[in-house]
Design a protein around this motif. Structure first.
Motif, PDB file in Angstrom:
ATOM      1  N   TYR A 189       0.874  -1.165   0.000  1.00 19.25           N
ATOM      2  CA  TYR A 189       0.000   0.000   0.000  1.00 19.25           C
ATOM      3  C   TYR A 189       0.910   1.214   0.000  1.00 19.25           C
ATOM      4  O   TYR A 189       1.951   1.218   0.674  1.00 19.25           O
ATOM      5  CB  TYR A 189      -0.876   0.043   1.251  1.00 19.25           C
ATOM      6  CG  TYR A 189      -1.860  -1.092   1.336  1.00 19.25           C
ATOM      7  CD1 TYR A 189      -2.840  -1.252   0.351  1.00 19.25           C
ATOM      8  CD2 TYR A 189      -1.817  -2.007   2.392  1.00 19.25           C
ATOM      9  CE1 TYR A 189      -3.740  -2.302   0.423  1.00 19.25           C
ATOM     10  CE2 TYR A 189      -2.723  -3.057   2.464  1.00 19.25           C
ATOM     11  CZ  TYR A 189      -3.679  -3.199   1.480  1.00 19.25           C
ATOM     12  OH  TYR A 189      -4.568  -4.237   1.532  1.00 19.25           O
ATOM     13  N   VAL A 190       0.492   2.229  -0.768  1.00 17.52           N
ATOM     14  CA  VAL A 190       1.262   3.472  -0.757  1.00 17.52           C
ATOM     15  C   VAL A 190       0.350   4.635  -1.151  1.00 17.52           C
ATOM     16  O   VAL A 190      -0.563   4.474  -1.967  1.00 17.52           O
ATOM     17  CB  VAL A 190       2.517   3.381  -1.677  1.00 17.52           C
ATOM     18  CG1 VAL A 190       2.153   3.206  -3.139  1.00 17.52           C
ATOM     19  CG2 VAL A 190       3.418   4.595  -1.514  1.00 17.52           C
ATOM     20  N   GLU A 191       0.598   5.789  -0.527  1.00 19.00           N
ATOM     21  CA  GLU A 191      -0.216   6.982  -0.817  1.00 19.00           C
ATOM     22  C   GLU A 191      -0.045   7.389  -2.277  1.00 19.00           C
ATOM     23  O   GLU A 191       1.042   7.257  -2.847  1.00 19.00           O
ATOM     24  CB  GLU A 191       0.247   8.154   0.057  1.00 19.00           C
ATOM     25  CG  GLU A 191       0.183   7.896   1.549  1.00 19.00           C
ATOM     26  CD  GLU A 191      -1.256   7.778   2.039  1.00 19.00           C
ATOM     27  OE1 GLU A 191      -2.095   8.530   1.524  1.00 19.00           O
ATOM     28  OE2 GLU A 191      -1.510   6.922   2.908  1.00 19.00           O
ATOM     29  N   LYS A 192      -1.117   7.981  -2.813  1.00 16.11           N
ATOM     30  CA  LYS A 192      -1.151   8.419  -4.212  1.00 16.11           C
ATOM     31  C   LYS A 192       0.022   9.328  -4.573  1.00 16.11           C
ATOM     32  O   LYS A 192       0.692   9.133  -5.591  1.00 16.11           O
ATOM     33  CB  LYS A 192      -2.438   9.210  -4.436  1.00 16.11           C
ATOM     34  CG  LYS A 192      -3.360   8.632  -5.457  1.00 16.11           C
ATOM     35  CD  LYS A 192      -4.522   9.580  -5.673  1.00 16.11           C
ATOM     36  CE  LYS A 192      -5.776   8.759  -5.932  1.00 16.11           C
ATOM     37  NZ  LYS A 192      -6.989   9.516  -6.002  1.00 16.11           N
ATOM     38  N   ASP A 193       0.250  10.358  -3.729  1.00 13.59           N
ATOM     39  CA  ASP A 193       1.255  11.381  -4.087  1.00 13.59           C
ATOM     40  C   ASP A 193       2.680  10.833  -4.100  1.00 13.59           C
ATOM     41  O   ASP A 193       3.569  11.416  -4.719  1.00 13.59           O
ATOM     42  CB  ASP A 193       1.133  12.602  -3.160  1.00 13.59           C
ATOM     43  CG  ASP A 193       1.120  12.206  -1.697  1.00 13.59           C
ATOM     44  OD1 ASP A 193       0.732  11.048  -1.418  1.00 13.59           O
ATOM     45  OD2 ASP A 193       1.524  13.009  -0.842  1.00 13.59           O
ATOM     46  N   LYS A 194       2.903   9.688  -3.414  1.00 13.05           N
ATOM     47  CA  LYS A 194       4.260   9.139  -3.397  1.00 13.05           C
ATOM     48  C   LYS A 194       4.453   8.067  -4.466  1.00 13.05           C
ATOM     49  O   LYS A 194       5.576   7.737  -4.850  1.00 13.05           O
ATOM     50  CB  LYS A 194       4.554   8.525  -2.023  1.00 13.05           C
ATOM     51  CG  LYS A 194       4.552   9.579  -0.934  1.00 13.05           C
ATOM     52  CD  LYS A 194       4.837   8.958   0.415  1.00 13.05           C
ATOM     53  CE  LYS A 194       4.591   9.990   1.495  1.00 13.05           C
ATOM     54  NZ  LYS A 194       3.699   9.522   2.555  1.00 13.05           N
ATOM     55  N   GLY A 223      -5.946   3.851  -6.175  1.00  9.16           N
ATOM     56  CA  GLY A 223      -5.357   4.950  -5.426  1.00  9.16           C
ATOM     57  C   GLY A 223      -4.660   4.520  -4.154  1.00  9.16           C
ATOM     58  O   GLY A 223      -4.431   5.325  -3.245  1.00  9.16           O
ATOM     59  N   ILE A 224      -4.294   3.242  -4.067  1.00  2.70           N
ATOM     60  CA  ILE A 224      -3.656   2.763  -2.829  1.00  2.70           C
ATOM     61  C   ILE A 224      -2.749   1.535  -3.007  1.00  2.70           C
ATOM     62  O   ILE A 224      -1.742   1.400  -2.314  1.00  2.70           O
ATOM     63  CB  ILE A 224      -4.742   2.490  -1.733  1.00  2.70           C
ATOM     64  CG1 ILE A 224      -4.126   2.126  -0.370  1.00  2.70           C
ATOM     65  CG2 ILE A 224      -5.721   1.397  -2.161  1.00  2.70           C
ATOM     66  CD1 ILE A 224      -3.553   3.268   0.358  1.00  2.70           C
ATOM     67  N   ALA A 225      -3.093   0.642  -3.951  1.00  3.04           N
ATOM     68  CA  ALA A 225      -2.368  -0.642  -4.030  1.00  3.04           C
ATOM     69  C   ALA A 225      -1.284  -0.609  -5.105  1.00  3.04           C
ATOM     70  O   ALA A 225      -1.524  -0.165  -6.230  1.00  3.04           O
ATOM     71  CB  ALA A 225      -3.361  -1.760  -4.349  1.00  3.04           C
ATOM     72  N   LEU A 226      -0.107  -1.077  -4.729  1.00  2.24           N
ATOM     73  CA  LEU A 226       0.987  -1.142  -5.705  1.00  2.24           C
ATOM     74  C   LEU A 226       1.466  -2.586  -5.818  1.00  2.24           C
ATOM     75  O   LEU A 226       1.794  -3.231  -4.823  1.00  2.24           O
ATOM     76  CB  LEU A 226       2.125  -0.219  -5.237  1.00  2.24           C
ATOM     77  CG  LEU A 226       3.315  -0.080  -6.193  1.00  2.24           C
ATOM     78  CD1 LEU A 226       3.776   1.373  -6.236  1.00  2.24           C
ATOM     79  CD2 LEU A 226       4.459  -0.978  -5.791  1.00  2.24           C
ATOM     80  N   ALA A 245     -15.710   3.739 -11.922  1.00  2.00           N
ATOM     81  CA  ALA A 245     -14.276   3.476 -12.163  1.00  2.00           C
ATOM     82  C   ALA A 245     -13.407   4.499 -11.429  1.00  2.00           C
ATOM     83  O   ALA A 245     -13.801   5.654 -11.247  1.00  2.00           O
ATOM     84  CB  ALA A 245     -13.992   3.526 -13.659  1.00  2.00           C
ATOM     85  N   GLN A 246     -12.230   4.050 -11.042  1.00  2.00           N
ATOM     86  CA  GLN A 246     -11.282   4.900 -10.303  1.00  2.00           C
ATOM     87  C   GLN A 246     -10.657   5.940 -11.226  1.00  2.00           C
ATOM     88  O   GLN A 246     -10.488   5.705 -12.426  1.00  2.00           O
ATOM     89  CB  GLN A 246     -10.149   4.035  -9.752  1.00  2.00           C
ATOM     90  CG  GLN A 246     -10.568   3.033  -8.721  1.00  2.00           C
ATOM     91  CD  GLN A 246     -10.775   3.665  -7.369  1.00  2.00           C
ATOM     92  OE1 GLN A 246     -10.194   4.710  -7.061  1.00  2.00           O
ATOM     93  NE2 GLN A 246     -11.613   3.046  -6.558  1.00  2.00           N
ATOM     94  N   GLU A 247     -10.239   7.011 -10.586  1.00  2.00           N
ATOM     95  CA  GLU A 247      -9.624   8.120 -11.317  1.00  2.00           C
ATOM     96  C   GLU A 247      -8.447   7.654 -12.183  1.00  2.00           C
ATOM     97  O   GLU A 247      -8.316   8.052 -13.331  1.00  2.00           O
ATOM     98  CB  GLU A 247      -9.149   9.119 -10.273  1.00  2.00           C
ATOM     99  CG  GLU A 247      -8.766  10.468 -10.793  1.00  2.00           C
ATOM    100  CD  GLU A 247      -8.085  11.259  -9.684  1.00  2.00           C
ATOM    101  OE1 GLU A 247      -8.642  11.319  -8.564  1.00  2.00           O
ATOM    102  OE2 GLU A 247      -6.973  11.768  -9.947  1.00  2.00           O
ATOM    103  N   GLU A 248      -7.600   6.758 -11.623  1.00  2.00           N
ATOM    104  CA  GLU A 248      -6.401   6.368 -12.381  1.00  2.00           C
ATOM    105  C   GLU A 248      -6.757   5.659 -13.687  1.00  2.00           C
ATOM    106  O   GLU A 248      -6.072   5.787 -14.694  1.00  2.00           O
ATOM    107  CB  GLU A 248      -5.457   5.498 -11.525  1.00  2.00           C
ATOM    108  CG  GLU A 248      -5.861   4.035 -11.389  1.00  2.00           C
ATOM    109  CD  GLU A 248      -6.417   3.655 -10.035  1.00  2.00           C
ATOM    110  OE1 GLU A 248      -6.276   4.434  -9.074  1.00  2.00           O
ATOM    111  OE2 GLU A 248      -6.996   2.552  -9.930  1.00  2.00           O
TER     112      GLU A 248
END
Ligand code: GLC
Ligand code: MG
Length: 424
Positions: free
Chosen positions: A133-138, A164-167, A223-226
């Motif tokens: 998990y990682v924040e969007k801006d990072k 917006g959270i999972a990598l 759907a998500q923004e990304e």
């Protein structure tokens, strides 16, 4: 690889969380609408593929929680694991292929150097998938630096950011799109390429699905923004992709309609089957229709009337017998009487009935053997019977069937404790 003799008329490849399954819909209405549509019109000649980020264990947890149909193929862990059929036989060839320039230990070592990357739970870590998990801006910056470092260590990876959270870090050859391309290639070499393929998704890891050539695509309304951003940068004005106005499974149904891929009115949306005759010869449709009527009757969503009882009786041949899952044999008269008395005994929206895996084979000129898994849920309780029905079609009305015999057996672990509550 699949149970069909020829090419599928339609192959739907759908993501699960927030696409097939709406976590904001505790009654699962749109999922159940899709289920009825699929079993009535598509199951017999089409293929259902679930393509999820979930690992096999986490997928099973979702199955236990939601009324999901049984897919023909399951692609899990963001396109790193492919399993075929009900028994979910892993595709070993695919997993082997993913070993190219992949070393899980190196990925773990390099990612541990980023304190912002919070490892996901153990259940989501797989042989070809390392997830955080990682924040969007990072996320964007980390993806750039991490890619370079892994490349320097000789690996060839793909990093995907979703919801917006999972990598996820995967081998380059993996991913939902690559897994679908692999399946299409296999179908093609067997001479069984589906006539149409519709892919459906809501988040970043679904972008690849939408870029597979020659498929139709639906991004569900939620759907998500990304994903929407990826679409506007890469796929804008592609007439084969729509952003649905409906959420989740309702968006999938909308996609079927938009691209004219086949019937798109769920039997759940038909209130009066007498008025709305469907011109297909398919016993699966008959089964779906019957159990919807049964649900509506017990919920008292339809009124108690002699007309409805007449319609119920007309489903069965006068000599029909039912082998109840508890082992007792009943004559149809008994079942009709019980049905009459059960009107409204499950009032409210807690009671749901749906069928899965409807299959039928014509075993004589006008005789059919139909099998399905019939589910009932009432609040938190869930029951299932493997149901076999012998049917014959009426000579004057070939798409009207009459039931000659019904035999039911509890699915292991899903039996009813009070047999009286299970009618048919
Ligand atoms: C699912 C998986 C998770 C993954 C995410 C995005 O939620 O459980 O591990 O990171 O999908 O692909
Ligand atoms: Mg999703």
């Amino acid at each position: 690889m699949d149970r069909l003799n020829g090419s599928a008329r339609l192959m739907i490849v759908s993501d699960l969380d927030s696409t097939m399954v709406d976590h904001d819909d505790p009654q699962n209405l749109s999922l159940l609408r899709f289920n009825a549509l699929w079993e009535a019109y598509y199951r017999h000649d089409s293929l259902l593929v679930f393509s999820t980020g979930r690992s096999p264990d986490s997928y099973q947890l979702l199955r236990a929680e939601k009324p999901l149909l049984t897919p023909d193929i399951t692609v899990m862990s963001v396109g790193t694991e492919i399993a075929c059929g009900e028994s979910m036989v892993p595709d070993a060839g695919w997993e082997q292929y993913l070993n190219q320039r992949w070393d899980r230990d190196i990925v773990v070592e390099e990612t541990s150097k980023f304190p912002e990357l919070l490892p996901q739970s153990e259940i989501d870590q797989r042989p070809h998938k390392v997830s955080f998990y990682v924040e969007k801006d990072k996320a964007l910056k980390i993806i750039g630096v991490l890619s370079e470092r892994l490349e320097k260590r000789g690996l060839d990876v793909k990093i995907i950011y979703s919801s917006g959270i999972a990598l996820d870090v995967l081998p380059r050859g993996a991913g939902k799109g690559q897994a679908l391309a692999y399946l299409l290639k296999k179908f093609e070499s067997d001479g069984k390429l589906p006539a149409s393929t519709l892919v459906c998704g809501d988040s970043g890891n679904d972008a690849e699905l939408l870029s597979v050539p020659q498929v139709y695509g639906v991004m569900v309304s939620n759907a998500q923004e990304e994903l929407l951003q990826w679409y506007s940068e890469n796929m804008r004005n592609n007439p084969s992709i729509i952003h649905a106005t409906e959420r989740c499974a309702a968006g999938i149904i909308q996609g079927i309609g938009s691209f004219c891929l086949g019937p798109n009115v769920s039997p759940r949306d038909i209130r009066d089957f007498q008025k709305c005759k469907v011109d297909i010869v398919n016993p699966g449709y008959d089964v779906v229709k019957f159990y919807l009527f049964y649900e509506r009757w017990r919920r008292a969503d339809i009124q108690k009337s002699t007309q409805h009882m007449q319609n119920f009786k007309s489903v069965f041949h006068s000599s029909c017998t039912l082998v109840h899952p508890s082992g007792t044999e009943q004559h149809i008269h008994q079942c009709v009487d019980e049905m009459e008395s059960l009107h409204g005994d499950r009032q409210g929206n807690q009671f749901l009935v749906w069928v899965d895996r409807v299959s039928s084979s014509q075993i004589g000129l006008d005789t059919w053997l139909v099998k399905c898994a019939k589910w009932e849920s009432h609040g938190a309780e869930k029951y299932c019977c493997l149901t076999t029905i012998l049917m014959s079609s009426k000579a004057e009305l070939p798409n009207d069937f009459v039931w000659l015999h019904v035999h039911q057996t509890w699915l292991d672990g899903y039996g009813v404790k009070q047999p009286g509550t299970w009618l048919i």
